[in-house]
Structure formats: C-alpha cells, structure tokens
Design a protein around this motif. Structure first.
Motif, PDB file in Angstrom:
ATOM      1  N   GLN A  13       0.840  -1.208   0.000  1.00  0.00           N
ATOM      2  CA  GLN A  13       0.000   0.000   0.000  1.00  0.00           C
ATOM      3  C   GLN A  13       0.873   1.255   0.000  1.00  0.00           C
ATOM      4  OE1 GLN A  13      -2.355  -0.669   3.501  1.00  0.00           O
ATOM      5  NE2 GLN A  13      -3.968  -1.797   2.411  1.00  0.00           N
ATOM      6  N   PHE A  14       1.928   1.215   0.787  1.00  0.00           N
ATOM      7  CA  PHE A  14       2.824   2.372   0.868  1.00  0.00           C
ATOM      8  C   PHE A  14       3.574   2.569  -0.453  1.00  0.00           C
ATOM      9  CE2 PHE A  14       6.933   4.354   2.045  1.00  0.00           C
ATOM     10  CZ  PHE A  14       6.436   5.575   2.484  1.00  0.00           C
ATOM     11  N   LYS A  15       3.993   1.471  -1.086  1.00  0.00           N
ATOM     12  CA  LYS A  15       4.629   1.558  -2.408  1.00  0.00           C
ATOM     13  C   LYS A  15       3.728   2.308  -3.389  1.00  0.00           C
ATOM     14  CE  LYS A  15       6.048  -1.969  -4.649  1.00  0.00           C
ATOM     15  NZ  LYS A  15       6.145  -3.358  -5.187  1.00  0.00           N
ATOM     16  N   HIS A  16       2.457   1.917  -3.403  1.00  0.00           N
ATOM     17  CA  HIS A  16       1.494   2.545  -4.322  1.00  0.00           C
ATOM     18  C   HIS A  16       1.326   4.031  -3.985  1.00  0.00           C
ATOM     19  CE1 HIS A  16      -1.855   2.846  -7.066  1.00  0.00           C
ATOM     20  NE2 HIS A  16      -2.633   3.309  -6.103  1.00  0.00           N
ATOM     21  N   PHE A  17       1.227   4.333  -2.718  1.00  0.00           N
ATOM     22  CA  PHE A  17       1.098   5.727  -2.267  1.00  0.00           C
ATOM     23  C   PHE A  17       2.309   6.554  -2.701  1.00  0.00           C
ATOM     24  CE2 PHE A  17       2.741   8.513   1.142  1.00  0.00           C
ATOM     25  CZ  PHE A  17       1.785   9.522   1.134  1.00  0.00           C
ATOM     26  N   LEU A  18       3.516   6.031  -2.496  1.00  0.00           N
ATOM     27  CA  LEU A  18       4.735   6.766  -2.831  1.00  0.00           C
ATOM     28  C   LEU A  18       4.831   7.003  -4.332  1.00  0.00           C
ATOM     29  CD1 LEU A  18       7.347   7.959  -1.560  1.00  0.00           C
ATOM     30  CD2 LEU A  18       8.468   5.793  -2.123  1.00  0.00           C
ATOM     31  N   GLU A  19       4.449   6.007  -5.128  1.00  0.00           N
ATOM     32  CA  GLU A  19       4.501   6.179  -6.580  1.00  0.00           C
ATOM     33  C   GLU A  19       3.498   7.234  -7.036  1.00  0.00           C
ATOM     34  OE1 GLU A  19       4.091   3.659 -10.767  1.00  0.00           O
ATOM     35  OE2 GLU A  19       4.140   2.591  -8.848  1.00  0.00           O
ATOM     36  N   GLN A  20       2.294   7.228  -6.458  1.00  0.00           N
ATOM     37  CA  GLN A  20       1.290   8.232  -6.812  1.00  0.00           C
ATOM     38  C   GLN A  20       1.746   9.640  -6.453  1.00  0.00           C
ATOM     39  OE1 GLN A  20      -2.389   6.923  -4.897  1.00  0.00           O
ATOM     40  NE2 GLN A  20      -3.250   6.575  -6.921  1.00  0.00           N
ATOM     41  N   GLN A  21       2.389   9.777  -5.307  1.00  0.00           N
ATOM     42  CA  GLN A  21       2.764  11.097  -4.806  1.00  0.00           C
ATOM     43  C   GLN A  21       4.019  11.650  -5.457  1.00  0.00           C
ATOM     44  OE1 GLN A  21       1.011  13.026  -2.491  1.00  0.00           O
ATOM     45  NE2 GLN A  21      -0.573  11.485  -2.807  1.00  0.00           N
ATOM     46  N   SER A  22       4.969  10.785  -5.768  1.00  0.00           N
ATOM     47  CA  SER A  22       6.278  11.271  -6.217  1.00  0.00           C
ATOM     48  C   SER A  22       6.775  10.647  -7.504  1.00  0.00           C
ATOM     49  CB  SER A  22       7.323  11.005  -5.121  1.00  0.00           C
ATOM     50  OG  SER A  22       7.560   9.604  -4.996  1.00  0.00           O
ATOM     51  N   GLY A  23       6.146   9.546  -7.937  1.00  0.00           N
ATOM     52  CA  GLY A  23       6.638   8.833  -9.104  1.00  0.00           C
ATOM     53  C   GLY A  23       7.698   7.804  -8.788  1.00  0.00           C
ATOM     54  N   ILE A  24       8.225   7.829  -7.572  1.00  0.00           N
ATOM     55  CA  ILE A  24       9.277   6.903  -7.182  1.00  0.00           C
ATOM     56  C   ILE A  24       8.712   5.499  -7.041  1.00  0.00           C
ATOM     57  CG2 ILE A  24      10.974   6.332  -5.394  1.00  0.00           C
ATOM     58  CD1 ILE A  24      11.627   8.864  -6.970  1.00  0.00           C
ATOM     59  N   VAL A  25       9.375   4.521  -7.651  1.00  0.00           N
ATOM     60  CA  VAL A  25       8.928   3.133  -7.605  1.00  0.00           C
ATOM     61  C   VAL A  25       9.864   2.339  -6.700  1.00  0.00           C
ATOM     62  CG1 VAL A  25       8.465   1.051  -8.938  1.00  0.00           C
ATOM     63  CG2 VAL A  25       7.985   3.290  -9.931  1.00  0.00           C
ATOM     64  N   LEU A  26       9.326   1.832  -5.601  1.00  0.00           N
ATOM     65  CA  LEU A  26      10.088   0.945  -4.725  1.00  0.00           C
ATOM     66  C   LEU A  26       9.986  -0.481  -5.258  1.00  0.00           C
ATOM     67  CD1 LEU A  26       9.057   2.092  -1.122  1.00  0.00           C
ATOM     68  CD2 LEU A  26      11.283   2.392  -2.203  1.00  0.00           C
ATOM     69  N   LEU A 203       8.461  16.276 -10.465  1.00  0.00           N
ATOM     70  CA  LEU A 203       8.633  16.025 -11.898  1.00  0.00           C
ATOM     71  C   LEU A 203       7.376  15.457 -12.560  1.00  0.00           C
ATOM     72  CD1 LEU A 203      12.276  14.612 -12.085  1.00  0.00           C
ATOM     73  CD2 LEU A 203      11.452  16.822 -12.922  1.00  0.00           C
ATOM     74  N   LEU A 204       6.404  15.007 -11.775  1.00  0.00           N
ATOM     75  CA  LEU A 204       5.160  14.507 -12.340  1.00  0.00           C
ATOM     76  C   LEU A 204       4.165  15.629 -12.611  1.00  0.00           C
ATOM     77  CD1 LEU A 204       4.589  11.260 -10.262  1.00  0.00           C
ATOM     78  CD2 LEU A 204       5.583  11.485 -12.550  1.00  0.00           C
ATOM     79  N   SER A 231       8.005   8.253 -19.573  1.00  0.00           N
ATOM     80  CA  SER A 231       7.571   8.799 -20.861  1.00  0.00           C
ATOM     81  C   SER A 231       6.944  10.181 -20.687  1.00  0.00           C
ATOM     82  CB  SER A 231       6.564   7.852 -21.525  1.00  0.00           C
ATOM     83  OG  SER A 231       7.180   6.648 -21.899  1.00  0.00           O
ATOM     84  N   LYS A 232       6.137  10.326 -19.643  1.00  0.00           N
ATOM     85  CA  LYS A 232       5.506  11.624 -19.380  1.00  0.00           C
ATOM     86  C   LYS A 232       6.558  12.689 -19.101  1.00  0.00           C
ATOM     87  CE  LYS A 232       2.496  14.070 -16.134  1.00  0.00           C
ATOM     88  NZ  LYS A 232       1.712  14.025 -14.889  1.00  0.00           N
ATOM     89  N   ILE A 233       7.528  12.359 -18.262  1.00  0.00           N
ATOM     90  CA  ILE A 233       8.584  13.312 -17.913  1.00  0.00           C
ATOM     91  C   ILE A 233       9.377  13.709 -19.154  1.00  0.00           C
ATOM     92  CG2 ILE A 233      10.782  13.542 -16.668  1.00  0.00           C
ATOM     93  CD1 ILE A 233       9.447  11.767 -14.449  1.00  0.00           C
ATOM     94  N   LEU A 234       9.701  12.738 -20.000  1.00  0.00           N
ATOM     95  CA  LEU A 234      10.474  13.032 -21.211  1.00  0.00           C
ATOM     96  C   LEU A 234       9.681  13.909 -22.188  1.00  0.00           C
ATOM     97  CD1 LEU A 234      12.145   9.547 -21.620  1.00  0.00           C
ATOM     98  CD2 LEU A 234      13.348  11.702 -21.169  1.00  0.00           C
ATOM     99  N   ARG A 235       8.368  13.683 -22.303  1.00  0.00           N
ATOM    100  CA  ARG A 235       7.533  14.555 -23.144  1.00  0.00           C
ATOM    101  C   ARG A 235       7.569  15.989 -22.614  1.00  0.00           C
ATOM    102  NH1 ARG A 235       3.867  10.282 -22.874  1.00  0.00           N
ATOM    103  NH2 ARG A 235       2.571  11.382 -21.326  1.00  0.00           N
ATOM    104  N   GLN A 236       7.508  16.112 -21.290  1.00  0.00           N
ATOM    105  CA  GLN A 236       7.513  17.445 -20.695  1.00  0.00           C
ATOM    106  C   GLN A 236       8.894  18.107 -20.823  1.00  0.00           C
ATOM    107  OE1 GLN A 236       4.027  16.466 -17.411  1.00  0.00           O
ATOM    108  NE2 GLN A 236       5.731  17.697 -16.768  1.00  0.00           N
ATOM    109  N   PHE A 237       9.945  17.310 -20.749  1.00  0.00           N
ATOM    110  CA  PHE A 237      11.281  17.870 -20.985  1.00  0.00           C
ATOM    111  C   PHE A 237      11.373  18.423 -22.409  1.00  0.00           C
ATOM    112  CE2 PHE A 237      13.668  15.046 -17.712  1.00  0.00           C
ATOM    113  CZ  PHE A 237      13.426  15.970 -16.717  1.00  0.00           C
ATOM    114  N   ALA A 238      10.885  17.648 -23.375  1.00  0.00           N
ATOM    115  CA  ALA A 238      10.947  18.098 -24.769  1.00  0.00           C
ATOM    116  C   ALA A 238      10.180  19.409 -24.941  1.00  0.00           C
ATOM    117  CB  ALA A 238      10.387  17.019 -25.694  1.00  0.00           C
ATOM    118  N   ALA A 239       9.019  19.511 -24.302  1.00  0.00           N
ATOM    119  CA  ALA A 239       8.218  20.731 -24.398  1.00  0.00           C
ATOM    120  C   ALA A 239       8.904  21.911 -23.709  1.00  0.00           C
ATOM    121  CB  ALA A 239       6.842  20.501 -23.775  1.00  0.00           C
ATOM    122  N   ALA A 240       9.724  21.617 -22.693  1.00  0.00           N
ATOM    123  CA  ALA A 240      10.396  22.679 -21.940  1.00  0.00           C
ATOM    124  C   ALA A 240      11.694  23.139 -22.590  1.00  0.00           C
ATOM    125  CB  ALA A 240      10.681  22.211 -20.514  1.00  0.00           C
TER     126      ALA A 240
END
Length: 276
Positions: A13-26, A203-204, A231-240
């Motif tokens: 549950q905490f893994k899922h929470f951390l990924e939703q909040q920060s993108g970090i995957v444990l 970054l999300l 993929s989302k982060i890379l799309r946003q980098f390209a736009a930036a």
C-alpha cells in the motif's frame, strides 16, 4: 520499544502511495529501506509502530507528516562532477556552441538533491568564462527538487569533509569554496551561488512555471520511475526545451521505447540528446 516492522500488505500500500505522490517506484521486499528512512520520524510524530506512521502518512490530512515522509523516501545521494563526461561535454561542445551565437543560455538541473550537480554546472560555466571573458553573460541555472530538506541544504551550500572529498579537485576547492568559521566544512562562494536559483518541483507535475531551457540535466533520476511516468517526464522535458535544446541523462539511462523527441549524439566519451 518501537516496532519498526512493516507487513507485506502495508508495504505494498505504501509503495502505491509513494509512486502516486512522487513517481518513485520501490522494488519488492524493500521494507528495510522504508524502515531505515522513516524510523527517525516515528518519535517526532509520536508513532509507536512503523505501521502507524505509514498509515497516518497515507491517510492523514497532516500535510507536514506527508511531506516529511515523502521527503525521507526521495532523498538521494550525489557527488560533484558525477561521471565527468557531461561536464566536459558542456565545457567543450555545448557552451562554445552558444557562445558562438552570442547569447546567454538557461540550464535546468532537475532533481538536484543536495546541490552538487547545479553547483558543478556553475563552476563549469565560470571556468569557461575565465578562458573566454565576456562570453555567455547572463547565463542562469535553475535547480529543482521535490525535497524541501534538500532545497534548504542547497541554499545554505555548506558541505562537510566527506561530501567535499567526493569528486572535487583541490583546485576546485581553492577557487570556488571558502572555509566555514570554526568548522571543517566549506561553503560555496557567492559568485557560484549567484548563478543558481533553487525551486521546489515534482517532476510529475507541470513545468510551465519554469519557462524554457537550452539544456536540461536529469541524471540518475528516471531509473526510479515507472515506464509510464518516464515517458511523461520526457515529453515534458521536450516541451520545456528550446529548439535544438540538449538533454543529459545518467550513464545507465536510455530513451529506448520511451521517447521519439530526441536524437542521440554520441561523443567520446559519453552521449547526450538533442531535441528534434
């Protein structure tokens, strides 16, 4: 005695929470990492068990608790001039390219941790300007991180002997640092600090408030994200990035299967990516 164990169900549950909040995957079975990072917060928030702390963070309206838990889990280690070649490519290829057209550039250090990367970039720029006076005047560096703790450490810009020993030459220390009174630590000189502005950013989320950049450093960061988030982060980098803007990733990171917005530029040594 505080109970620092965390059952598999609660960990997942905490893994899922951390990924939703920060993108970090444990990864699986990384309960030990959660214990080591979050144990210091148990007493601070009056929690007798790790389960209690984690459940409060996931469900609490206490923003400070949530911020500190995410902060503790996303703090990463770094060092000066990491891998060397990106900074050599900046000095030998990227900075001369922009100096030739006579305009300043804007650089972004994404997920800057405790500040070594953006300050290494600032030192690289100052060394370039020593060789080519009056070039790239007005160049600026924006550094962002999710962690308020890291950003405050960056702004203070004081580093202990262990941190100073990791990647800095004696010449760098002589030129760009000064002693801290009554301590063995050293702090970054003001002429280096002035080049860097630190801002909080997940970054999300949207990058629009940062404006456009010519160079983005996001090194050894994407490895912590799930493929969709990468993929989302890379799309946003390209736009930036401005047209023909440059992206530096970590030595073990790749765009394969994640983005078609960049061309890989092979150098000797190292690689960087150019916006198409």
């Amino acid at each position: 005695m505080p109970n620092k164990t965390l059952a598999d169900t609660e960990y997942n549950q905490f893994k899922h929470f951390l990924e939703q909040q920060s993108g970090i995957v444990l990864g699986d079975n990384k309960q030990y990492l959660v214990r080591s990072r979050l144990s210091p917060l148990m007493a601070k928030f009056n929690c007798d068990t790790m389960t209690q702390l984690v459940k409060l963070a996931m469900g609490s309206s206490d923003r400070q608790l949530r911020v500190e838990v995410i902060d503790a889990m996303t703090t990463n280690e770094t060092l000066w001039f990491r891998d060397k070649f990106p900074f050599e490519l900046m000095a030998n290829i990227i900075l001369p390219e922009y100096a030739a057209v006579g305009r300043p550039i804007k650089i972004w250090s994404a997920a800057c941790s405790s500040g070594q990367e953006p300050y290494s970039l600032a030192m690289t720029l100052l060394e370039f300007q020593q060789k080519r006076p009056n070039s790239l005047a007005g160049t600026s560096i924006v550094a962002t991180d999710l962690s308020p703790t890291m950003l405050e450490r960056c702004r203070v810009a004081e580093y202990d002997p262990l941190a100073l020993a990791r990647g800095l030459t004696e010449e760098h220390k002589r030129q760009f640092f000064e002693p801290v009174a009554n301590q063995k630590s050293m702090k970054v000189k003001d002429n280096v600090k002035r080049l860097v502005t630190f801002k909080p950013l997940n970054l999300l989320e949207s990058y629009a408030s940062l404006g456009k950049f010519d160079v983005i450093f996001c090194r050894n960061v994407l490895i912590y994200f799930a493929p969709e988030a990468k993929s989302k982060i890379l799309r946003q980098f390209a736009a930036a990035l401005n047209p023909n803007g440059v992206l530096f990733l970590g030595a073990s990171e790749s765009l394969a299967g994640l983005s078609d917005d960049f061309d890989m530029i092979r150098c000797n040594p190292g690689i960087y990516y150019r916006k198409r």
